[in-house]
Design an enzyme around this catalytic site. Structure first.
Site, PDB file in Angstrom:
ATOM      1  N   HIS A 117       0.852  -1.197   0.000  1.00  0.00           N
ATOM      2  CA  HIS A 117       0.000   0.000   0.000  1.00  0.00           C
ATOM      3  C   HIS A 117       0.882   1.239   0.000  1.00  0.00           C
ATOM      4  O   HIS A 117       1.998   1.219   0.522  1.00  0.00           O
ATOM      5  CB  HIS A 117      -0.978   0.006   1.184  1.00  0.00           C
ATOM      6  CG  HIS A 117      -0.328   0.052   2.539  1.00  0.00           C
ATOM      7  ND1 HIS A 117      -0.019   1.227   3.178  1.00  0.00           N
ATOM      8  CD2 HIS A 117       0.059  -0.937   3.390  1.00  0.00           C
ATOM      9  CE1 HIS A 117       0.522   0.969   4.360  1.00  0.00           C
ATOM     10  NE2 HIS A 117       0.582  -0.333   4.511  1.00  0.00           N
ATOM     11  N   ASP A 119      -0.391   4.445   0.856  1.00  0.00           N
ATOM     12  CA  ASP A 119      -0.824   5.490   1.783  1.00  0.00           C
ATOM     13  C   ASP A 119      -0.070   5.324   3.101  1.00  0.00           C
ATOM     14  O   ASP A 119       0.479   4.259   3.403  1.00  0.00           O
ATOM     15  CB  ASP A 119      -2.329   5.420   2.024  1.00  0.00           C
ATOM     16  CG  ASP A 119      -2.745   4.148   2.753  1.00  0.00           C
ATOM     17  OD1 ASP A 119      -2.285   3.060   2.338  1.00  0.00           O
ATOM     18  OD2 ASP A 119      -3.523   4.222   3.712  1.00  0.00           O
ATOM     19  N   GLU A 183      -5.055   1.591   2.842  1.00  0.00           N
ATOM     20  CA  GLU A 183      -4.931   0.461   3.767  1.00  0.00           C
ATOM     21  C   GLU A 183      -4.958   0.904   5.224  1.00  0.00           C
ATOM     22  O   GLU A 183      -5.537   0.228   6.079  1.00  0.00           O
ATOM     23  CB  GLU A 183      -3.629  -0.292   3.464  1.00  0.00           C
ATOM     24  CG  GLU A 183      -3.457  -1.604   4.226  1.00  0.00           C
ATOM     25  CD  GLU A 183      -2.710  -1.461   5.536  1.00  0.00           C
ATOM     26  OE1 GLU A 183      -2.581  -2.476   6.243  1.00  0.00           O
ATOM     27  OE2 GLU A 183      -2.256  -0.339   5.855  1.00  0.00           O
ATOM     28  N   GLU A 184      -4.341   2.040   5.514  1.00  0.00           N
ATOM     29  CA  GLU A 184      -4.224   2.471   6.904  1.00  0.00           C
ATOM     30  C   GLU A 184      -5.570   2.843   7.533  1.00  0.00           C
ATOM     31  O   GLU A 184      -5.675   2.929   8.761  1.00  0.00           O
ATOM     32  CB  GLU A 184      -3.268   3.671   7.005  1.00  0.00           C
ATOM     33  CG  GLU A 184      -1.834   3.378   6.568  1.00  0.00           C
ATOM     34  CD  GLU A 184      -1.097   2.428   7.511  1.00  0.00           C
ATOM     35  OE1 GLU A 184      -1.702   1.976   8.501  1.00  0.00           O
ATOM     36  OE2 GLU A 184       0.085   2.151   7.246  1.00  0.00           O
TER      37      GLU A 184
END
Length: 344
Positions: A117, A119, A183-184
């Site tokens: 990911h 982000d 994702e975070e």
């Protein structure tokens, strides 16, 4: 008396077995390092990572607080960083910032999916020794948000593919690069990628995510760097607890204020976790692998004889290593909190 001697003899045999197993529990021979020169362009790989880190792709549960231009900046930079990938691989943008590359192989029956990911989590820049988005390169170390989680993986996958494609390599099976931009914050990008695979009737033979890491001083008594391969991942759930009262004045408070009741609840849960400890076979295998490297004879004795000491390990491990202890049960962490903003 005979029974007593029999018990003592059995105990002596048990102690002897445990001690012999512990003494013989030593590391095996180190695997041979493949010969040959490194052919990757390290400087270019590092500069690519620095370029990615300089994009402030901070995700937030409130989309209004995100800077969409920074995400677009990163995506539009990719063809320049990895030109061979864009020449050969099919590139698709799915909803919620999901990116999907298809690298066609010689066969299409057992595809591999490599994930990452791009982000990152928000950051209090004042608390950083180096600016988190300047990608400072100092003494061989790149400083910045995302250098570990997980723009480094994102860059590693695409850098390797770009090099191999440039050499004319064609994989034996299809390879997909699946990247999420949320994702975070549990964004839906990965969900859309899964939907795409299902809609196209594609079942991966192998999926590789960010997994483990090379860690040090995580497992008690083991000083050597440990390369961990994650084969499973915990799920997660966010729960919000609220306590309300009928109000009043601080000069004559009720017996239990909402803050006191919440504090008692937090203390109770942290002291007496509702989740039981379990030594799963996969975790036990990892401990058996690491045990020969433990510097302490006591730890080698404990970890090398899990058939006997597993119950004791469940008690001891959380006290000496939070990371290792977390592998034994579901964890609970109280994080954000808020309350009244008046002294009353």
């Amino acid at each position: 008396m005979f029974v007593l001697w029999l018990i003592l003899a059995a105990l002596a045999v048990l102690v002897a077995v445990v001690l012999v197993r512990t003494v013989r529990f030593t590391p095996g021979p180190a695997p041979a390092v493949p010969a040959g020169e490194e052919t990757i362009d390290r400087d270019k790989a590092v500069e690519n990572l620095r370029t990615l880190v300089r994009c402030r792709t901070v995700s937030n549960t409130d989309r209004a607080l995100e800077d969409e231009a920074e995400f677009e900046k990163l995506i539009h930079t990719l063809p320049e960083l990895y030109p061979n990938v864009f020449k050969v691989c099919k590139f698709e943008r799915l909803e919620d910032r999901a990116l999907l590359f298809t690298w066609a192989g010689k066969a299409h029956t057992d595809p591999t999916v490599l994930m990452a990911h791009y982000d990152v989590v928000d950051v209090d820049e004042a608390g950083w020794k180096k600016p988190p988005f300047d990608a400072v390169l100092e003494d061989g170390v790149v400083w910045g948000r995302g250098t570990l989680d997980t723009k480094v993986t994102f860059n590693g996958v695409l850098t390797a593919a770009d090099k191999l494609i440039g050499e004319g390599y064609v994989p034996a099976q299809d390879i997909y690069f699946a990247f999420s931009g949320g994702e975070e914050v549990n964004g839906l990008g990965a969900v859309h990628i899964v939907d795409w695979f299902e809609a196209n009737h594609i079942t991966p033979a192998l999926v590789v995510d960010e997994g483990g890491a090379v860690v040090e001083d995580v497992f008690p008594g083991v000083k050597q760097p440990c390369g961990l391969i994650g084969i499973a991942e915990k799920g997660m759930m966010n729960v919000e607890y609220k306590v309300k009262s009928g109000g009043g004045h601080a000069s004559a408070p009720g017996r239990h204020t909402p803050i006191a009741r919440l504090a008692a609840f937090v203390t109770e849960v942290e002291t007496h976790s509702p989740f039981k400890k379990k030594l799963l076979p996969e975790v036990a295998a990892m401990f058996r692998t690491l045990a020969p490297y433990a510097s302490s004879f006591g730890l080698r004795l404990l970890l090398g004889n899990l058939w006997l000491f597993a119950p004791l390990l469940k008690l001891v491990l959380p006290a000496v290593s939070a990371q290792a202890g977390a592998m034994l049960r579901t964890t609970i962490a109280f994080t954000t909190q808020s309350g009244s903003d008046a002294y009353n």
